[in-house]
Scaffold this motif. Structure first.
Motif, short mmCIF file in Angstrom:
data_model
loop_
_atom_site.label_atom_id
_atom_site.label_comp_id
_atom_site.label_asym_id
_atom_site.label_seq_id
_atom_site.Cartn_x
_atom_site.Cartn_y
_atom_site.Cartn_z
N ASN A 136 0.86 -1.19 0.00
CA ASN A 136 0.00 0.00 0.00
C ASN A 136 0.90 1.23 0.00
N VAL A 137 0.92 1.93 -1.12
CA VAL A 137 1.82 3.06 -1.30
C VAL A 137 1.05 4.37 -1.11
N ASN A 138 1.59 5.24 -0.27
CA ASN A 138 0.88 6.47 0.11
C ASN A 138 -0.55 6.13 0.55
N LEU A 142 -2.04 0.91 -4.81
CA LEU A 142 -1.86 -0.53 -4.75
C LEU A 142 -0.74 -0.95 -5.70
N VAL A 143 0.27 -1.64 -5.16
CA VAL A 143 1.32 -2.24 -5.98
C VAL A 143 1.40 -3.72 -5.59
N TYR A 144 1.01 -4.59 -6.54
CA TYR A 144 1.08 -6.04 -6.33
C TYR A 144 2.30 -6.56 -7.08
N SER A 225 0.13 -2.06 -10.85
CA SER A 225 0.22 -0.76 -10.18
C SER A 225 -1.06 0.02 -10.42
N TYR A 226 -1.77 0.35 -9.33
CA TYR A 226 -3.08 1.02 -9.45
C TYR A 226 -3.09 2.28 -8.57
N GLY A 227 -3.02 3.43 -9.22
CA GLY A 227 -3.13 4.70 -8.51
C GLY A 227 -4.58 5.01 -8.16
N TYR A 228 -4.79 6.08 -7.39
CA TYR A 228 -6.14 6.39 -6.94
C TYR A 228 -6.54 7.85 -7.17
#
Length: 576
Positions: A136-138, A142-144, A225-228
């Motif tokens: 869990n970044v910031n 999500l980085v798997y 890699s999934y930003g929000y």
């Protein structure tokens, strides 16, 4: 025989000369018509550009997975299970809002909706969460990481974003189905995020789960890699910095994200257009400060009226079109010319000779520019999006602000576009006797006085966000052949075999330009190979992305799963 008089002789001679002149003029007209309307033939003495054409590509173990791939594409039970996952993802409202804080650490409650979405992902994809390591970044990024067995191979990075564009409350009554209901009618899936781009995120996860089920263990590390906050320009997205710190610069084998044009019909040919570059981006604020007063004694031109004149000036002063080899769109049309089975001969000539013939270049620019959806690939755009001014109906406005967005052509740059807008403002400032202060994009905090302030008022221009056009992904090599060849295979042999099995036609997979911008802007340091492409049937613009009644044709979602599954298998077989 009666002898002719001199007068008769010259009269007859004059008639003959007139007739000859007339015949000559007719001949010239015929030759001109023939020259301009005859079918053009391709010259042999000029080296014309070549399309990076690819054959259909399949992994070596395709036959052992063929039944599963057909199940993903065609099985009604699988289809309904997949639809359920999409429905549940849409029902998690992950809208991004312009007024949200950039400081996530001290405002965690503002982003709580993403925790709800993350729980849904854990529930729907248990195998993925058991097998891949999640970072869990910031807090909400999500980085798997699915660790490969060969650390010498560069990882493959697959991307999407979690957030969606917000809904206007005023538009709710225009939605066929509530925007966050996730309604599936057997053919179409409706709801915010269905096209942009939870379908890509969910499809990638479904593919990973299918790979785990068949016992696949990657040689090459796979990263998701999934930003929000992609819809807010990604300022909170720390995923790329996290990945770069772990693996280094230029460390990824390739990156795949949303973008491109899924399938599009151009000149009776079906094209899959992979975004190998993106236009630049700039947000500009233009404001007027002007004396106010009581509306019973107005000036001839209020601040709002002057801003209205500026709006007309900007929109009437359009950017030029370009058709050059600097833009991947050029090769998109070269591929069309070389591979279409029934392209018009004149259009084909104009495409292939556009770099040597000014008339041909003008013709093809006019052809592309005639369609709104294709026109934006060859020119800088300008969209006037926000205007604010005035506080009371009987008080003259003292401050009016216009905000516009521009997407910059690859043949131009931020400075070129910005100076065009400054020129527009200067024209109106002189017309209405206003001053003009400009803060240039690369000179933040320092105003340049173009016109001194006057008793009437002053214009101010400043940039809010800038991004130069992206680097261009190489094409024509092995990486391109695998990506584009897999695309052909999914469409031609798995999704639509009845169309392509016994036909000379093919899905023409080409480089192209992303006219919008994606989170890939933050990943340029990680790889030179960035493919912006979401497999499927409808381009996201056609599917009402960001608009009312956003939807997808569900066949396209299943094609995302099949493509991701097969692309991972193919890339895993390659050596760096």
């Amino acid at each position: 025989m009666t002898k002719m008089t001199d007068k008769t002789f010259f009269t007859e001679k004059k008639k003959k000369l007139t007739l000859i002149k007339s015949l000559f003029l007719v001949l010239l007209v015929v030759l001109s018509l023939y020259h301009f309307h005859k079918p053009k033939t391709l010259k042999k003495d000029i080296e014309i550009p070549k399309c990076p054409t690819v054959d259909i590509y399949r992994p070596s173990n395709y036959e052992s997975n063929k039944e599963l791939l057909h199940k993903i594409i065609n099985d009604p039970v699988y289809r309904n299970i997949s639809a359920g996952k999409m429905i549940r993802s849409i029902q998690c409202d992950t809208s991004s809002y312009d007024d949200e804080p950039e400081d996530v650490e001290n405002n965690l409650e503002s982003f709580e909706r993403f925790n709800v979405f993350h729980k849904q992902l854990r529930d729907d994809f248990p195998l993925l969460h058991e097998t891949l390591k999640l970072h869990n970044v910031n807090h909400f990024g999500l980085v798997y990481i699915w660790q490969g067995s060969d650390s010498s191979l560069q990882p493959l990075l697959l991307m999407a974003h979690q957030d969606v564009s917000p809904i206007s409350e005023a538009s709710l009554d225009q939605w066929i189905h509530p925007p966050f209901a996730g309604v599936y009618d057997g053919k179409f899936m409706y709801g915010r995020g269905s096209a942009d781009c939870k379908n890509l995120l969910i499809g990638q996860m479904e593919a990973i789960e299918e790979l785990i089920k068949i016992g696949f263990k990657p040689r090459r590390t796979i990263i998701l890699s999934y930003g929000y906050d992609e819809e807010l320009t990604g300022v909170r997205n720390k995923n790329p910095a996290f990945i770069e710190e772990m693996y280094g610069t230029k460390s990824m084998f390739a990156i795949m994200d949303e973008g491109g044009v899924s399938l599009q019909n151009i000149s009776n040919s079906t094209m899959a257009i992979v975004g190998t570059g993106e236009k630049g981006y700039i947000d500009v604020s233009i404001s007027i400060q002007k004396k106010g007063g009581h509306s019973s004694v107005p000036q001839d031109h209020t601040a709002i009226g002057i801003m209205g004149s500026l709006i007309v000036e900007i929109e009437d002063d359009k950017f030029e079109t370009h058709f050059t080899e600097l833009n991947p769109t050029f090769y998109q049309y070269v591929c069309l010319a070389e591979n279409s089975v029934d392209i018009d001969a004149v259009l084909k000539h104009d495409i292939l000779y556009s770099q040597f013939d000014d008339d041909a270049n003008s013709n093809i620019r006019n052809f592309i520019n005639s369609d709104r959806l294709t026109s934006y690939a060859i020119k800088t755009t300008q969209a006037l999006d926000i205007i604010n001014g005035g506080v009371k109906v009987n008080a003259l406005p003292e401050f009016v602000e216009l905000r516009l967005n521009s997407r910059i052509a690859l043949e131009e740059n931020i400075t070129f576009a910005y100076e065009k807008f400054v020129k527009n403002v200067e024209t109106i400032a002189k017309k209405y006797d206003l001053g003009l202060n400009v803060e240039y994009p690369y000179n933040k905090g320092e105003d340049v006085v173009i016109l001194p302030p006057t008793d009437v008022g002053v214009f101010s221009v400043k940039s809010l966000f800038v991004l130069e056009p992206s680097p261009i992904t190489p094409v024509g090599d092995k990486k391109w052949k695998v990506f584009a060849g897999t695309t052909r295979h999914i469409y031609e042999e798995l999704a639509y075999p009845e169309i392509y099995e016994n036909s000379e036609e093919q899905v023409i997979v080409t480089p192209g330009l992303g006219t919008g911008n994606t989170d890939t802007r933050y990943y340029w340091r990680l790889s030179d190979y960035i493919y912006r492409y979401r497999p499927g049937v409808l381009p996201s613009v056609t599917a009402n992305s960001h608009g009312i009644n956003e939807y997808i044709e569900f066949d396209g979602h299943l094609q995302i799963i099949a493509f991701t599954f097969e692309y991972i298998l193919s890339v895993d077989e390659l050596d760096d």
